[in-house]
Design a protein around this motif. Structure first.
Motif, PDB file in Angstrom:
ATOM      1  N   GLY A 115       0.809  -1.207   0.000  1.00 53.43           N
ATOM      2  CA  GLY A 115       0.000   0.000   0.000  1.00 53.43           C
ATOM      3  C   GLY A 115       0.845   1.262   0.000  1.00 53.43           C
ATOM      4  O   GLY A 115       0.525   2.246  -0.675  1.00 53.43           O
ATOM      5  N   LYS A 116       1.950   1.232   0.752  1.00 51.92           N
ATOM      6  CA  LYS A 116       2.858   2.382   0.777  1.00 51.92           C
ATOM      7  C   LYS A 116       3.508   2.598  -0.582  1.00 51.92           C
ATOM      8  O   LYS A 116       3.720   3.731  -1.005  1.00 51.92           O
ATOM      9  N   LEU A 117       3.838   1.504  -1.259  1.00 47.93           N
ATOM     10  CA  LEU A 117       4.519   1.595  -2.548  1.00 47.93           C
ATOM     11  C   LEU A 117       3.583   1.986  -3.687  1.00 47.93           C
ATOM     12  O   LEU A 117       3.959   2.754  -4.571  1.00 47.93           O
ATOM     13  N   PHE A 118       2.369   1.432  -3.691  1.00 51.86           N
ATOM     14  CA  PHE A 118       1.504   1.566  -4.863  1.00 51.86           C
ATOM     15  C   PHE A 118       0.209   2.339  -4.625  1.00 51.86           C
ATOM     16  O   PHE A 118      -0.419   2.771  -5.583  1.00 51.86           O
ATOM     17  N   GLY A 119      -0.199   2.484  -3.384  1.00 48.68           N
ATOM     18  CA  GLY A 119      -1.494   3.082  -3.106  1.00 48.68           C
ATOM     19  C   GLY A 119      -1.430   4.571  -2.831  1.00 48.68           C
ATOM     20  O   GLY A 119      -0.400   5.221  -2.979  1.00 48.68           O
ATOM     21  N   SER A 120      -2.567   5.081  -2.391  1.00 50.26           N
ATOM     22  CA  SER A 120      -2.661   6.487  -2.010  1.00 50.26           C
ATOM     23  C   SER A 120      -2.135   6.652  -0.589  1.00 50.26           C
ATOM     24  O   SER A 120      -1.764   5.679   0.075  1.00 50.26           O
ATOM     25  N   GLU A 121      -2.162   7.865  -0.109  1.00 51.74           N
ATOM     26  CA  GLU A 121      -1.691   8.144   1.246  1.00 51.74           C
ATOM     27  C   GLU A 121      -2.513   7.384   2.292  1.00 51.74           C
ATOM     28  O   GLU A 121      -1.991   6.979   3.326  1.00 51.74           O
ATOM     29  N   SER A 122      -3.798   7.171   2.012  1.00 48.74           N
ATOM     30  CA  SER A 122      -4.671   6.504   2.979  1.00 48.74           C
ATOM     31  C   SER A 122      -4.674   4.979   2.846  1.00 48.74           C
ATOM     32  O   SER A 122      -5.208   4.292   3.719  1.00 48.74           O
ATOM     33  N   THR A 123      -4.093   4.449   1.796  1.00 54.77           N
ATOM     34  CA  THR A 123      -4.130   3.005   1.563  1.00 54.77           C
ATOM     35  C   THR A 123      -3.547   2.184   2.714  1.00 54.77           C
ATOM     36  O   THR A 123      -4.198   1.236   3.169  1.00 54.77           O
ATOM     37  N   PRO A 124      -2.351   2.489   3.207  1.00 58.04           N
ATOM     38  CA  PRO A 124      -1.802   1.639   4.272  1.00 58.04           C
ATOM     39  C   PRO A 124      -2.706   1.541   5.503  1.00 58.04           C
ATOM     40  O   PRO A 124      -2.920   0.457   6.050  1.00 58.04           O
TER      41      PRO A 124
END
Length: 165
Positions: free
Chosen positions: A132-141
């Protein structure tokens, strides 16, 4: 005197043996699986073709390729069951309306620790958060951690998969 980091362990819980680039091998495999699932989900391309293209772009040793194939085929085979779990634990977010990357990170982790039971919940959640940190948005993780943590908590309390979505 500066401390050296401990040497990588052969069975690193964060994703397997480390390669020269420092990324654990199984994390690299998860990255490839996520990219494949994203393409399959977003564009509807055939899984076999997507995997073939991914493996050409990201050469992996045979055990890592097998892991990618297990994740991709497992997620696709159990997608309805996995999506029901996601919907149960993230009721405010219809699965079809979630960011494609978020739902596929969730699908992968749920496949690993709920369906296949090949990875401990703690490792699967950690790996999902890292993706999530690598590919998602700021809120993903935070979102991924919350949904997966709730599933893991319920499994630990004995209600898990047996209670149904």
């Amino acid at each position: 005197m500066a401390r050296r980091p401990p040497p990588a362990r052969k069975n690193d819980p964060e994703g397997g043996a480390r390669e020269s680039g420092g990324i654990p091998l199984l994390r690299r495999a998860r990255m490839v699986a996520l990219q494949a699932l994203y393409e399959i989900d977003a564009a509807g391309h055939p899984p076999g073709e997507v995997l073939s293209t991914r493996f050409q772009a990201e050469p992996l040793p045979p055990e890592a390729r097998a892991f990618v194939q297990e994740i991709v085929t497992g997620v696709l085979a159990h997608r309805e069951e996995i999506d029901r779990l996601i919907q149960r634990y993230a009721p405010a977010w219809p699965v079809a309306q979630m960011a494609i990357i978020d739902r596929n990170i969730l699908r992968m982790a749920i496949f690993e620790f709920v369906i296949a039971r090949r990875t401990s919940p703690a490792v699967a959640i950690n790996e999902a958060v890292e993706l999530g940190k690598l590919f998602g948005s700021e809120s993903t993780p935070r979102f991924v951690n919350g949904v997966l943590g709730s599933i893991a908590d319920e499994m630990e309390s004995g209600d898990g998969r047996q209670s149904g979505p």
